[in-house]
Design a protein around this motif. Structure first.
Motif, short mmCIF file in Angstrom:
data_model
loop_
_atom_site.label_atom_id
_atom_site.label_comp_id
_atom_site.label_asym_id
_atom_site.label_seq_id
_atom_site.Cartn_x
_atom_site.Cartn_y
_atom_site.Cartn_z
N PRO A 112 0.76 -1.01 0.01
CA PRO A 112 0.05 -0.04 -0.11
C PRO A 112 0.73 1.29 0.26
O PRO A 112 2.13 1.21 -0.21
N ALA A 113 0.34 2.41 0.44
CA ALA A 113 1.07 3.64 0.58
C ALA A 113 2.27 3.42 1.46
O ALA A 113 2.32 2.57 2.26
N PRO A 114 3.24 4.30 1.33
CA PRO A 114 4.38 4.35 2.33
C PRO A 114 3.96 4.16 3.83
O PRO A 114 3.08 4.83 4.14
N PHE A 115 4.73 3.47 4.33
CA PHE A 115 4.47 3.35 5.80
C PHE A 115 5.69 3.43 6.65
O PHE A 115 6.68 3.17 6.06
N PRO A 116 5.71 3.97 7.74
CA PRO A 116 6.75 4.09 8.74
C PRO A 116 7.17 2.64 9.31
O PRO A 116 6.72 1.75 9.66
N VAL A 117 8.61 2.53 9.27
CA VAL A 117 9.13 1.09 9.74
C VAL A 117 10.57 1.40 10.52
O VAL A 117 11.28 2.60 10.26
N THR A 118 10.96 0.68 11.02
CA THR A 118 12.47 0.83 11.45
C THR A 118 13.00 -0.63 11.22
O THR A 118 12.84 -1.55 11.23
N ILE A 119 14.13 -0.27 10.49
CA ILE A 119 14.67 -1.55 9.60
C ILE A 119 16.07 -1.72 9.88
O ILE A 119 16.94 -0.61 10.11
N LEU A 120 16.66 -2.97 10.00
CA LEU A 120 17.99 -3.34 10.14
C LEU A 120 18.88 -3.05 9.16
O LEU A 120 18.62 -3.91 7.86
N VAL A 121 20.04 -2.28 8.96
CA VAL A 121 20.75 -2.23 7.87
C VAL A 121 22.15 -2.66 8.29
O VAL A 121 22.66 -2.26 9.44
N SER A 122 22.72 -3.66 7.61
CA SER A 122 24.01 -3.99 8.04
C SER A 122 24.91 -4.30 6.69
O SER A 122 24.56 -4.56 5.58
N LEU A 153 17.26 -5.37 18.34
CA LEU A 153 16.07 -5.52 17.89
C LEU A 153 15.21 -6.21 19.10
O LEU A 153 15.72 -7.08 19.78
N ALA A 154 13.98 -5.92 19.35
CA ALA A 154 13.27 -6.69 20.03
C ALA A 154 12.59 -7.90 19.42
O ALA A 154 11.92 -7.73 18.31
N VAL A 155 12.99 -8.97 19.75
CA VAL A 155 12.58 -10.20 18.67
C VAL A 155 11.45 -11.26 19.46
O VAL A 155 11.35 -11.35 20.81
N GLY A 156 10.67 -11.72 18.80
CA GLY A 156 9.72 -12.42 19.31
C GLY A 156 9.71 -13.81 18.40
O GLY A 156 10.06 -13.89 17.22
N ILE A 157 9.42 -15.03 18.97
CA ILE A 157 9.32 -16.22 18.42
C ILE A 157 7.99 -16.88 18.47
O ILE A 157 7.29 -17.25 19.67
N LEU A 190 11.02 -7.80 15.21
CA LEU A 190 11.37 -9.05 14.38
C LEU A 190 10.63 -10.06 14.94
O LEU A 190 10.61 -10.59 16.13
N ALA A 191 9.69 -10.56 14.02
CA ALA A 191 9.13 -11.96 14.50
C ALA A 191 9.52 -13.11 13.72
O ALA A 191 9.59 -13.09 12.34
N LEU A 192 10.04 -14.19 14.36
CA LEU A 192 10.07 -15.44 13.76
C LEU A 192 9.07 -16.31 13.79
O LEU A 192 8.58 -16.92 14.74
N LEU A 193 8.68 -16.70 12.65
CA LEU A 193 7.65 -17.60 12.44
C LEU A 193 8.07 -19.01 12.35
O LEU A 193 8.40 -19.40 11.10
N ARG A 237 6.88 -4.40 10.82
CA ARG A 237 7.57 -5.43 11.55
C ARG A 237 7.90 -6.30 10.59
O ARG A 237 7.45 -6.73 9.60
N MET A 238 9.36 -6.71 10.60
CA MET A 238 9.78 -7.94 10.03
C MET A 238 9.41 -9.20 10.34
O MET A 238 9.29 -9.57 11.70
N LEU A 239 8.66 -9.86 9.29
CA LEU A 239 8.28 -11.20 9.74
C LEU A 239 9.14 -12.36 8.81
O LEU A 239 9.10 -12.39 7.71
#
Length: 374
Positions: free
Chosen positions: A71-81, A115-119, A175-178, A202-204
């Motif tokens: 969709p339209a642009p949305f705010p995120v926080t992204i990891l860059v390495s 990052l706050a990580v969820g499993i 970041l959510a690990l599925l 959120r990164m999925l």
């Protein structure tokens, strides 16, 4: 750039025309909003002396304008390495006497992009990946689990994490690990999307070998950032599972704009990213599953036959032989075949087939497998 008075994260949009990390840690002053396609993760300034995990990682708060179904642009926080300049020998098994591997890293420094990580699905794989990310400096803050074994595993490995339902895990994480079984993944994603779980920004990351990022499309339409990170490794549920990820390849599929983030996460877990096209995921996974499971089947059959032949400890015979055979197969392919088949000893091959057919534990499978190599 980084504000010298504090560690705040600037609002920015990533630009493909700007060096995201030209030094060890940079928060880029980039105008918004623009298309992020084309951001490079091959960033100069990081040599072999840099630590593998965390040295070249930064968090960028940005607005993403993504192509296609976004969709339209949305705010995120992204990891860059930035990936370190790691050199691998041309031959995977080549050993050089003058080559000295780097020393084991000491305690991890505070992560510049924690990052706050969820499993979601704290099974063996999810626990191993969560432990590897924690070791890299991230924080596992929440997990969901169904079985008593998984709940217990999560509590032991992540004592500070909240054990809760999947939608509540998402509320707490970047970041959510599925990490659920392959067949359960589509239903999980569809359910999260249908119930309005907070996926935007959120990164999925799922770990299925079979699927790429298309399986995450219901969540992606709501602003989720899709990643497929499949570790090419088996896990036992033991405490050393995270160590198995060091040097392990990950089959990675991600939108072009998220490839740097996918690569960063894999490298931080100690792995090596190998990018797999979406349309090739089934073939990729079939090759891996077939190789690993056929190997186990063949070893089990050979073990039974050796016991029938009076060998008390078949593993002592098979271990060195099969290790050398695997090395030959990876180096030379079909040309690595040895023994009577390769030599054309027809009478010996016929005697082997007769012995297999006459064995007390005989079945059609060992005979068919033996004949198949001819």
């Amino acid at each position: 750039m980084r504000d010298g008075s504090n560690d705040r994260v600037n609002d920015a949009t990533i630009s493909g025309n700007t060096s995201i990390l030209g030094d060890n840690e940079v928060y880029p002053p980039i105008s918004a909003p623009i298309n992020v396609r084309g951001v490079s993760s091959a960033i100069p300034g990081f040599g072999e002396a840099d630590r593998l995990c965390g040295a070249a990682v930064s968090r960028v708060r940005c607005q993403l304008r993504l192509p296609g179904w976004y969709p339209a642009p949305f705010p995120v926080t992204i990891l860059v390495s930035a990936a370190p300049a790691v050199r691998y020998p041309q031959d995977w098994n080549e050993m050089k006497p003058d080559h000295h591997p780097p020393a084991e890293p000491g305690p991890a420094a505070p992560h510049p992009a924690r990052l706050a990580v969820g499993i979601i699905g704290a099974g063996k794989a999810g626990t191993a990946l969560g432990a590897a990310l924690r070791r890299a400096g991230h924080e596992v803050v929440a997990a969901s689990a169904v079985s008593d074994a998984s709940v217990g595993r999560a509590r032991v490995n992540f004592p500070d994490a909240v054990i809760t339902e999947p939608s509540q895990v998402l509320r707490r994480v970047d970041l959510a690990l599925l990490t659920v079984p392959d067949d359960a993944l589509p239903g999980l994603v569809a359910g999260l999307a249908a119930t309005g779980a907070p996926v935007e920004g959120r990164m999925l990351a799922h770990v299925s070998g079979r699927y790429g990022v298309s399986v995450l499309e219901p969540a992606t339409r709501l602003g989720g950032l899709p990643l497929a990170l499949h570790p090419v490794m088996t896990f036992t549920g033991r405490s050393d599972d995270a160590d198995r990820l060091r040097g392990t390849c990950f089959g990675v599929t991600a939108p072009d704009v998220l490839r740097p983030a996918a690569e960063a996460l894999v490298i931080e877990m100690g792995g090596e990213p190998v990018f797999i096209a979406e349309e090739n995921r089934d073939l990729y996974h079939a090759a891996l599953a077939g190789a690993a499971n056929h190997l186990i089947t063949l070893v089990a059959q050979a073990t039974d036959l050796l016991k029938t032949a009076g060998v008390a400890d078949p593993a002592r015979l098979l271990g060195p032989l099969l290790s050398a055979s695997l090395d030959n197969a990876l180096r030379f392919g079909d040309a690595g075949l040895t023994g009577p088949v390769a030599r054309g000893d027809a009478q010996t091959v016929a005697a082997h087939v007769s012995a297999l057919e006459a064995a007390p534990s005989a079945s059609a499978a060992p005979v068919a497998a033996y004949i198949a190599i001819d």
